[in-house]
Motif scaffolding. Structure first.
Motif, PDB file in Angstrom:
ATOM      1  N   TYR A   1       4.283  41.022 -70.331  1.00 25.12           N
ATOM      2  CA  TYR A   1       5.298  41.737 -71.110  1.00 25.12           C
ATOM      3  C   TYR A   1       6.366  40.773 -71.622  1.00 25.12           C
ATOM      4  O   TYR A   1       6.770  40.818 -72.785  1.00 25.12           O
ATOM      5  N   LEU A   2       6.852  39.898 -70.742  1.00 28.26           N
ATOM      6  CA  LEU A   2       7.890  38.951 -71.137  1.00 28.26           C
ATOM      7  C   LEU A   2       7.430  38.088 -72.303  1.00 28.26           C
ATOM      8  O   LEU A   2       8.178  37.857 -73.259  1.00 28.26           O
ATOM      9  N   GLU A   3       6.203  37.615 -72.224  1.00 25.71           N
ATOM     10  CA  GLU A   3       5.680  36.777 -73.309  1.00 25.71           C
ATOM     11  C   GLU A   3       5.506  37.573 -74.587  1.00 25.71           C
ATOM     12  O   GLU A   3       5.766  37.069 -75.686  1.00 25.71           O
ATOM     13  N   SER A   4       5.103  38.836 -74.469  1.00 20.05           N
ATOM     14  CA  SER A   4       4.893  39.663 -75.663  1.00 20.05           C
ATOM     15  C   SER A   4       6.207  40.020 -76.350  1.00 20.05           C
ATOM     16  O   SER A   4       6.224  40.358 -77.529  1.00 20.05           O
ATOM     17  N   SER A   5       7.333  39.947 -75.596  1.00 20.90           N
ATOM     18  CA  SER A   5       8.625  40.299 -76.186  1.00 20.90           C
ATOM     19  C   SER A   5       9.296  39.132 -76.892  1.00 20.90           C
ATOM     20  O   SER A   5      10.383  39.285 -77.448  1.00 20.90           O
ATOM     21  N   LEU A   6       8.662  37.956 -76.865  1.00 21.27           N
ATOM     22  CA  LEU A   6       9.174  36.840 -77.663  1.00 21.27           C
ATOM     23  C   LEU A   6       8.959  37.133 -79.143  1.00 21.27           C
ATOM     24  O   LEU A   6       7.922  37.675 -79.530  1.00 21.27           O
ATOM     25  N   PRO A   7       9.909  36.806 -79.999  1.00 19.83           N
ATOM     26  CA  PRO A   7       9.764  37.109 -81.429  1.00 19.83           C
ATOM     27  C   PRO A   7       8.723  36.213 -82.103  1.00 19.83           C
ATOM     28  O   PRO A   7       8.459  35.096 -81.640  1.00 19.83           O
ATOM     29  N   GLU A   8       8.150  36.706 -83.182  1.00 18.32           N
ATOM     30  CA  GLU A   8       7.232  35.912 -83.990  1.00 18.32           C
ATOM     31  C   GLU A   8       8.038  35.031 -84.926  1.00 18.32           C
ATOM     32  O   GLU A   8       8.820  35.523 -85.740  1.00 18.32           O
ATOM     33  N   VAL A   9       7.858  33.719 -84.809  1.00 12.11           N
ATOM     34  CA  VAL A   9       8.654  32.787 -85.602  1.00 12.11           C
ATOM     35  C   VAL A   9       7.788  31.933 -86.532  1.00 12.11           C
ATOM     36  O   VAL A   9       8.283  30.972 -87.131  1.00 12.11           O
ATOM     37  N   GLU A  10       6.534  32.304 -86.685  1.00 15.36           N
ATOM     38  CA  GLU A  10       5.696  31.640 -87.686  1.00 15.36           C
ATOM     39  C   GLU A  10       4.656  32.630 -88.192  1.00 15.36           C
ATOM     40  O   GLU A  10       4.358  33.636 -87.557  1.00 15.36           O
ATOM     41  N   GLY A  11       4.180  32.347 -89.379  1.00 21.20           N
ATOM     42  CA  GLY A  11       3.218  33.249 -90.012  1.00 21.20           C
ATOM     43  C   GLY A  11       3.851  33.962 -91.192  1.00 21.20           C
ATOM     44  O   GLY A  11       4.748  33.421 -91.859  1.00 21.20           O
ATOM     45  N   ASN A  12       3.423  35.184 -91.438  1.00 19.50           N
ATOM     46  CA  ASN A  12       3.906  35.967 -92.572  1.00 19.50           C
ATOM     47  C   ASN A  12       4.272  37.369 -92.109  1.00 19.50           C
ATOM     48  O   ASN A  12       3.584  37.962 -91.266  1.00 19.50           O
ATOM     49  N   LYS A  13       5.368  37.899 -92.675  1.00 19.77           N
ATOM     50  CA  LYS A  13       5.810  39.254 -92.384  1.00 19.77           C
ATOM     51  C   LYS A  13       6.151  39.964 -93.693  1.00 19.77           C
ATOM     52  O   LYS A  13       6.814  39.385 -94.573  1.00 19.77           O
TER      53      LYS A  13
ATOM     54  N   SER B   1      12.443  28.351 -91.652  1.00 20.74           N
ATOM     55  CA  SER B   1      11.855  27.192 -90.988  1.00 20.74           C
ATOM     56  C   SER B   1      12.670  26.871 -89.745  1.00 20.74           C
ATOM     57  O   SER B   1      13.899  26.773 -89.814  1.00 20.74           O
ATOM     58  N   ARG B   2      12.000  26.749 -88.625  1.00 18.88           N
ATOM     59  CA  ARG B   2      12.699  26.391 -87.389  1.00 18.88           C
ATOM     60  C   ARG B   2      12.284  24.982 -86.974  1.00 18.88           C
ATOM     61  O   ARG B   2      11.097  24.660 -86.949  1.00 18.88           O
ATOM     62  N   ASP B   3      13.291  24.169 -86.637  1.00 21.38           N
ATOM     63  CA  ASP B   3      12.976  22.807 -86.195  1.00 21.38           C
ATOM     64  C   ASP B   3      12.637  22.809 -84.710  1.00 21.38           C
ATOM     65  O   ASP B   3      12.552  23.863 -84.070  1.00 21.38           O
ATOM     66  N   ASN B   4      12.437  21.639 -84.148  1.00 23.44           N
ATOM     67  CA  ASN B   4      11.996  21.585 -82.760  1.00 23.44           C
ATOM     68  C   ASN B   4      13.108  21.877 -81.758  1.00 23.44           C
ATOM     69  O   ASN B   4      12.897  21.791 -80.552  1.00 23.44           O
ATOM     70  N   HIS B   5      14.286  22.256 -82.262  1.00 29.53           N
ATOM     71  CA  HIS B   5      15.368  22.727 -81.401  1.00 29.53           C
ATOM     72  C   HIS B   5      15.618  24.218 -81.588  1.00 29.53           C
ATOM     73  O   HIS B   5      16.570  24.756 -81.017  1.00 29.53           O
ATOM     74  N   GLY B   6      14.796  24.864 -82.413  1.00 29.32           N
ATOM     75  CA  GLY B   6      14.936  26.291 -82.645  1.00 29.32           C
ATOM     76  C   GLY B   6      15.949  26.651 -83.708  1.00 29.32           C
ATOM     77  O   GLY B   6      16.254  27.834 -83.905  1.00 29.32           O
ATOM     78  N   VAL B   7      16.490  25.662 -84.414  1.00 34.69           N
ATOM     79  CA  VAL B   7      17.485  25.930 -85.456  1.00 34.69           C
ATOM     80  C   VAL B   7      16.797  26.481 -86.694  1.00 34.69           C
ATOM     81  O   VAL B   7      15.787  25.934 -87.157  1.00 34.69           O
TER      82      VAL B   7
ATOM     83  N   SER C   1      11.979  18.997 -93.629  1.00 38.00           N
ATOM     84  CA  SER C   1      10.520  19.098 -93.588  1.00 38.00           C
ATOM     85  C   SER C   1       9.916  18.206 -92.509  1.00 38.00           C
ATOM     86  O   SER C   1       8.898  18.534 -91.909  1.00 38.00           O
ATOM     87  N   SER C   2      10.575  17.076 -92.241  1.00 35.46           N
ATOM     88  CA  SER C   2      10.016  16.129 -91.275  1.00 35.46           C
ATOM     89  C   SER C   2      10.080  16.636 -89.841  1.00 35.46           C
ATOM     90  O   SER C   2       9.281  16.241 -88.996  1.00 35.46           O
ATOM     91  N   ASN C   3      11.068  17.512 -89.539  1.00 36.50           N
ATOM     92  CA  ASN C   3      11.168  17.990 -88.159  1.00 36.50           C
ATOM     93  C   ASN C   3      10.938  19.498 -88.053  1.00 36.50           C
ATOM     94  O   ASN C   3      11.293  20.111 -87.049  1.00 36.50           O
ATOM     95  N   THR C   4      10.351  20.091 -89.099  1.00 36.62           N
ATOM     96  CA  THR C   4      10.036  21.517 -89.041  1.00 36.62           C
ATOM     97  C   THR C   4       8.892  21.746 -88.061  1.00 36.62           C
ATOM     98  O   THR C   4       7.856  21.098 -88.132  1.00 36.62           O
ATOM     99  N   GLN C   5       9.111  22.680 -87.156  1.00 35.72           N
ATOM    100  CA  GLN C   5       8.099  22.977 -86.154  1.00 35.72           C
ATOM    101  C   GLN C   5       7.335  24.265 -86.487  1.00 35.72           C
ATOM    102  O   GLN C   5       6.119  24.313 -86.380  1.00 35.72           O
ATOM    103  N   LYS C   6       8.089  25.314 -86.912  1.00 30.62           N
ATOM    104  CA  LYS C   6       7.480  26.604 -87.187  1.00 30.62           C
ATOM    105  C   LYS C   6       8.102  27.211 -88.431  1.00 30.62           C
ATOM    106  O   LYS C   6       9.306  27.079 -88.660  1.00 30.62           O
ATOM    107  N   VAL C   7       7.288  27.906 -89.227  1.00 30.70           N
ATOM    108  CA  VAL C   7       7.766  28.530 -90.463  1.00 30.70           C
ATOM    109  C   VAL C   7       7.315  29.984 -90.479  1.00 30.70           C
ATOM    110  O   VAL C   7       6.140  30.287 -90.259  1.00 30.70           O
TER     111      VAL C   7
END
Length: 792
Positions: free
Chosen positions: A4-16, A28-34, A773-779
Motif C-alpha cells: 500500500y505504501l509503495e502504491s501511494s507514491l505519486p507517478e512522476v514519469e510517463g503521461n497523464k 521534469s524532476r532532477d535527481n534531487h526531486g526538484v 536536461s543533463s540532470n533530469t531523472q524523471k519526466v
C-alpha cells in the motif's frame, strides 16, 4: 502494508491526461526531486504547481488548511482544541475571504489555477499517503481561500509583537524599574507604565495565553524568538566575477517536511526559480531573468492589545470613543475526535465557542478565562485591506527596481526587509508591509481601546518606508537587526534582534572584499557558527571570574576559544552551558517571588527572552547587584554566581557525556529535530517519520540555532534556517545554489523524503539551472483532456 505504501507514491514519469490545462505541460524532476515546470501559458504553470504540491506534499497541505481553519481537533482530538479556538478567534479564513476580493484578476486567476491543480490530482483517486490512512480521513477539495488563509498563518508566525507586549506589560507591573531596564533593554527610561489592569488578578489568564504561544511554537511551528532570517547582497564592484550576488536563509520552526518546496517555473511570460511556499503557486524568494530577491523579518510592531470597557447595563456592548457599540459575535462549532481506541471511549460532543470582535479586532481574552477586562487584538493583517498576494504575484514579473518597488507597495503582512539584485549590477533594500501609525504611544503595552488617543491613524506610506539603492559601501546586510536610525520619523519596533548576526556578516564581508567576494565565500558565510555576542559575554564572565585552580584546564580552554560554535567545539559546549546556567543564577533568584505554580510558566516565558546581551548588561550593572542572592543575609559578588554556574555546567556535561572532555563536542550535545506533525508524538512511529541531525550554531550565529534543553538528550534545535539560497546575477547564465532542510517529498517511502537533511547540515548546495536536461531523472507529461480527445 508495504505494498500500500509503495502504491501511494505519486507517478512522476510517463503521461497523464488532465482536465484543466490548455496545452501540454512538462514536469521534469532532477535527481534531487526538484520539479522543473514548462508550459505554454502561465495559467498552466500555476495549475501544475498545485498538481506537484499535491503529489509531493498532500499531507502538509491538509495540515496547513486545518491549522488555518481551526480544524485540527477533528482528527487529532481535544489536545488541539485550544489551537483551534485560537485560530477561529482570529478568524483567518474570514480575513482571507476578504483579501480574495482585493486581488487583481491575474493574481486571483493564479490561485484558481493552483486550486484546480490540487483538485485534479485528488480526482485521480490514487491511494493516499499513509497519514490519511492512519487518521482515517480523505482530503477535501482545495479552495482559493485556503491558500490565502495559510499565508496569513505564515504572516502570523512573523508577527510576534503581541506576545512581547503581553510579557512586557505583566513584567513591568511585577518587577522594579531597575530590573526592567536589563530584561527589556529598549524600555525607555521614565516612560509611563501605569494603566488600569491588575496583573495579579489576571496572571492565570496571562499564563494561559503564553501557554498557547508556547504550543504554537513547539507543536505547530508558528512563531518563535526573533523569527526572521539572514540576507545580504553584494554589488559587482566587490565580487570576484563583477556581478551582484544575493544570499538568504529564512529562519522558522523546523519540521518534516520543510515549509518550502524548490521549483523552476517557465511559462509564456513567467521564467522564475527558487523557493515556493507549500500552499501557494508562487516562488516567494528567488529570481527571474532580470532580478533576484530575498527577505528577512523586519520584526516591526504590527500588533496591539486593547482592553475594552463593557457597558454594565448591557454586556453585549463596548465603549468606543463616546459611543456604545455592539460586539460582533458569532458561534464556532468545533468537532473533536474521541480518544483512541474509539470503541472504548465515549464520543466527544462538539464544542461551541462564542467569538466576539470589536472595531479594533477579535477579543482574544475569550480564549482563556480569568481576565477582568475583554482584551482585543489589532493586527495589520486583519485591520487593513490585504493586498499582499498581489505583491507576491507581481514580484515574479518585475524586471527592474521600479517594478520591484511598485509590486511591494501592495504588501501588508508580514512586514519584511526585501533585498534586491539585478543583471544591471544594482542592489537594493526595501522595507515592505503595513506598519501602523499610532495616534500616541508605541504599542509597548495594552491600552484602553475606548480612548481616541490610542487609535491607529493609518500606516507608514510605502514611499516613506526604509529603502536604499546602491549604497556607497557596495553591500547590504539584513539579519533582523535595527533597520534605520533614530532620526527616522516613524516608530517601527522595540523588538529588534541582537546585532551579533548582522555584525558577523559584515565582518566576513569586509574580510573578503579585498580579493572580491565569491560564491564560495557566500557558502562559507552561511555555514559560519561564530557567535560574537556569546564570545563577548564569555570574555566578560572570564574577566570577572578570576582564578579557579580546580578548573584551570577548563578556564584555559575557554580563554583560548575563538567564539566558534562548530559541531566539533568542546570549549563552545562549556561556554554555552555555563552562560545558560549563569543566566539562571542572575535572574531566577530575582524573580523568585513569582516562581511558583502557574506563574512559573510566565516567568519561564520572560526568561526565554534572555540572551547573551542581557547577561552582559546584568554583569555590568552597577545600580543593581544581579549577582546577589536575595535569599541569603550576606551580599554575594559576581564571582560567586560565576563559579557556581560553571560548576553546574561541568556537572551537566559529565552527566550527559561522561568525564572525558573529548566527548563534550557541541555536535554530540546539540542536534536539529525535524518533527513530523503529529506522528512524532507517537513513540512507535517517531523513528520512522522524525529526523535528527548533529548541529552547530547558536541563536546569535549566522548558521542559527535556537535549542531547548532536554535532561536526557541534550539540546534539541527546533528553530533555524528552513532553506539556504545563493544567486549570482550574470546577464546570461545565472548561478543559483540552494539546499532545502528536509527533502522535496513528504511521503515517507519517497527517496526524497529526507535526502537533503545531511547535505543541509553540512551546508552543501545543489544547483538550479535553466539547462536541466543533463540532470533530469524523471519526466511527467500532462496532456489536456480536450487535446487527447481531438487526437483520437
Amino acid at each position: 502494508m508495504l505494498r500500500y505504501l509503495e502504491s501511494s507514491l505519486p507517478e512522476v514519469e510517463g503521461n497523464k491526461v488532465i482536465e484543466g490545462i490548455d496545452s501540454t505541460v512538462s514536469i521534469s524532476r532532477d535527481n534531487h526531486g526538484v520539479a522543473y515546470i514548462e508550459a505554454e501559458s502561465d495559467h498552466d504553470v500555476y495549475f501544475t504547481m498545485g498538481y506537484v504540491h499535491a503529489q509531493d506534499r498532500l499531507w502538509q497541505l491538509e495540515i496547513q488548511r486545518r491549522i488555518a481553519k481551526g480544524r485540527l481537533s477533528e482528527i487529532f482530538g481535544k489536545a488541539y482544541l485550544d489551537y483551534d479556538i485560537w485560530m477561529r478567534t482570529l478568524k483567518l479564513k474570514s480575513a482571507a475571504q476578504d483579501a480574495l476580493l482585493k486581488l487583481n484578476p491575474e493574481a486571483r486567476a493564479s490561485l484558481q489555477a493552483y486550486a484546480s491543480g490540487v483538485n485534479a490530482f485528488l480526482s485521480q483517486n490514487q491511494p493516499l499517503p499513509p497519514e490519511f490512512k492512519v487518521f482515517g480521513i480523505t482530503p477535501e477539495k482545495w479552495e482559493e481561500v485556503d491558500s490565502l488563509a495559510w499565508y496569513k498563518v505564515f504572516a502570523l508566525g512573523f508577527s510576534q509583537s503581541m506576545w512581547a507586549e503581553t510579557e512586557f506589560y505583566a513584567a513591568q507591573k511585577m518587577l522594579p524599574t531597575e530590573q526592567l531596564s536589563v530584561l527589556f533593554p529598549s524600555y525607555p527610561e521614565g516612560a509611563p507604565v501605569n494603566v488600569e489592569f491588575d496583573v495579579e488578578q489576571n496572571k492565570d489568564a496571562l499564563v494561559s495565553l503564553l501557554n498557547i504561544k508556547e504550543g504554537l511554537e513547539e507543536d505547530l511551528q508558528i512563531g518563535g524568538e526573533y523569527v526572521g532570517s539572514n540576507a545580504w547582497a553584494v554589488s559587482g564592484q566587490h565580487t570576484k566575477d563583477g556581478v551582484p550576488i544575493i544570499a538568504a536563509d529564512p529562519h522558522m520552526g523546523l519540521q518534516a517536511p520543510s515549509f518550502w518546496y524548490v521549483v523552476s517555473q517557465k511559462g509564456k511570460k513567467l521564467n522564475v526559480s527558487g523557493m515556493s511556499l507549500v500552499g501557494l503557486p508562487l516562488v516567494i524568494f528567488g529570481k527571474n531573468e532580470k532580478i533576484a530577491w530575498a527577505g528577512t523579518s523586519m520584526t516591526a510592531d504590527t500588533q496591539d492589545l486593547f482592553y475594552e470597557k463593557v457597558d454594565p447595563s448591557n454586556t453585549k456592548k463596548y465603549l468606543d470613543g463616546d459611543q456604545w457599540r455592539e460586539f460582533e459575535t458569532r458561534t464556532e462549532k468545533i468537532l473533536i475526535k474521541e480518544e483512541s481506541p474509539a470503541f472504548l471511549n465515549e464520543k466527544i460532543q462538539p464544542v461551541e465557542v462564542e467569538v466576539r470582535s470589536t472595531v479594533r479586532g477579535p477579543i482574544i481574552s475569550d480564549v482563556v478565562s480569568g481576565f477582568d477586562y475583554p482584551v482585543s487584538l489589532s493586527w495589520t493583517s486583519l485591520q487593513f485591506d490585504d493586498t499582499t498576494y498581489n505583491a507576491l504575484f507581481e514580484l515574479s514579473y518585475a524586471q527592474n527596481w521600479d517594478e520591484f518597488k511598485q509590486a511591494l507597495s501592495q504588501m501588508v503582512a508580514p512586514t519584511l526587509n526585501l533585498l534586491y539584485a539585478d543583471t544591471d549590477d544594482n542592489i537594493g533594500f526595501l522595507g515592505a508591509g503595513a506598519i501602523p501609525i499610532r495616534n500616541t504611544g508605541d504599542g509597548r503595552f495594552p491600552v484602553p481601546g475606548w480612548e481616541a488617543q490610542h487609535k491607529w491613524i493609518g500606516v507608514i506610506p510605502a514611499e516613506h518606508m526604509p529603502m536604499s539603492l546602491n549604497p556607497e559601501n557596495g553591500y547590504i546586510v539584513s539579519a533582523n537587526n535595527k533597520v534605520i536610525d533614530d532620526s527616522y520619523p516613524y516608530f517601527i519596533s522595540h523588538d529588534w534582534a541582537p546585532p551579533s548576526r548582522a555584525q558577523r556578516i559584515e565582518q566576513l564581508l569586509q574580510q573578503n572584499l579585498p580579493n572580491g567576494v565569491s560564491m564560495e565565500n557566500m557558502q562559507n558565510m552561511q555555514a559560519d557558527t561564530v557567535d560574537l555576542g556569546m564570545y563577548s559575554t564569555l570574555n566578560q564572565a572570564l574577566d570577572m571570574l578570576g582564578t579557579l585552580p580546580q578548573h584551570e584546564e577548563v578556564i584555559s580552554l575557554l580563554r583560548a576559544w575563538d567564539g566558534d560554535m562548530s559541531k566539533d567545539s568542546v570549549a563552545g559546549s562549556i561556554a554555552y552551558i555555563w552562560l545558560e546556567l549563569l543566566s539562571g543564577e542572575l535572574f531566577q533568584d530575582d524573580l523568585a517571588d513569582y516562581w511558583n505554580g502557574r506563574t512559573k510558566r510566565f516567568i519561564n516565558s520572560i526568561h526565554d527572552r534572555i540572551g547573551f546581551e542581557h547577561i552582559q548588561l546584568a554583569l555590568a550593572d552597577k545600580a543593581y547587584n544581579w549577582c546577589d542572592y536575595r535569599s541569603t543575609k550576606t551580599v554575594e559578588s559576581c564571582n560567586v554566581a560565576l563559579a557556581k554556574s560553571l560548576e553546574s555546567a561541568l556537572k551537566r556535561l559529565k552527566k550527559l557525556k561522561g568525564s572525558n572532555m573529548n566527548n563534550w563536542k557541541w555536535g554530540e550535545l546539540h542536534y536539529s529535530v525535524y518533527a513530523h506533525m503529529p506522528l512524532s508524538e507517537f513513540r512507535m512511529l517517531q523513528g520512522f517519520f522524525e529526523r535528527r541531525q548533529p548541529a552547530g550554531g547558536t541563536p546569535g550565529s549566522i548558521n542559527v540555532s535556537n535549542a531547548r534543553f532536554d535532561q536526557s538528550k541534550g539540546y534539541a534545535q527546533n528553530f533555524g534556517a528552513g532553506f539556504r539560497q545563493i544567486i549570482q546575477m550574470n546577464m546570461t547564465e545565472k548561478q543559483h545554489l540552494y539546499m532545502n532542510s528536509m527533502g522535496q517529498s513528504s511521503h515517507i517511502m519517497s527517496e526524497h523524503y529526507d535526502d537533503m537533511v545531511l547535505p543541509f547540515a553540512n551546508v552543501e548546495y545543489y544547483s538550479l539551472t535553466s539547462d536541466f536536461s543533463s540532470n533530469t531523472q524523471k519526466v511527467l507529461i500532462l496532456t489536456p483532456a480536450e487535446k487527447q480527445g481531438s487526437a483520437k
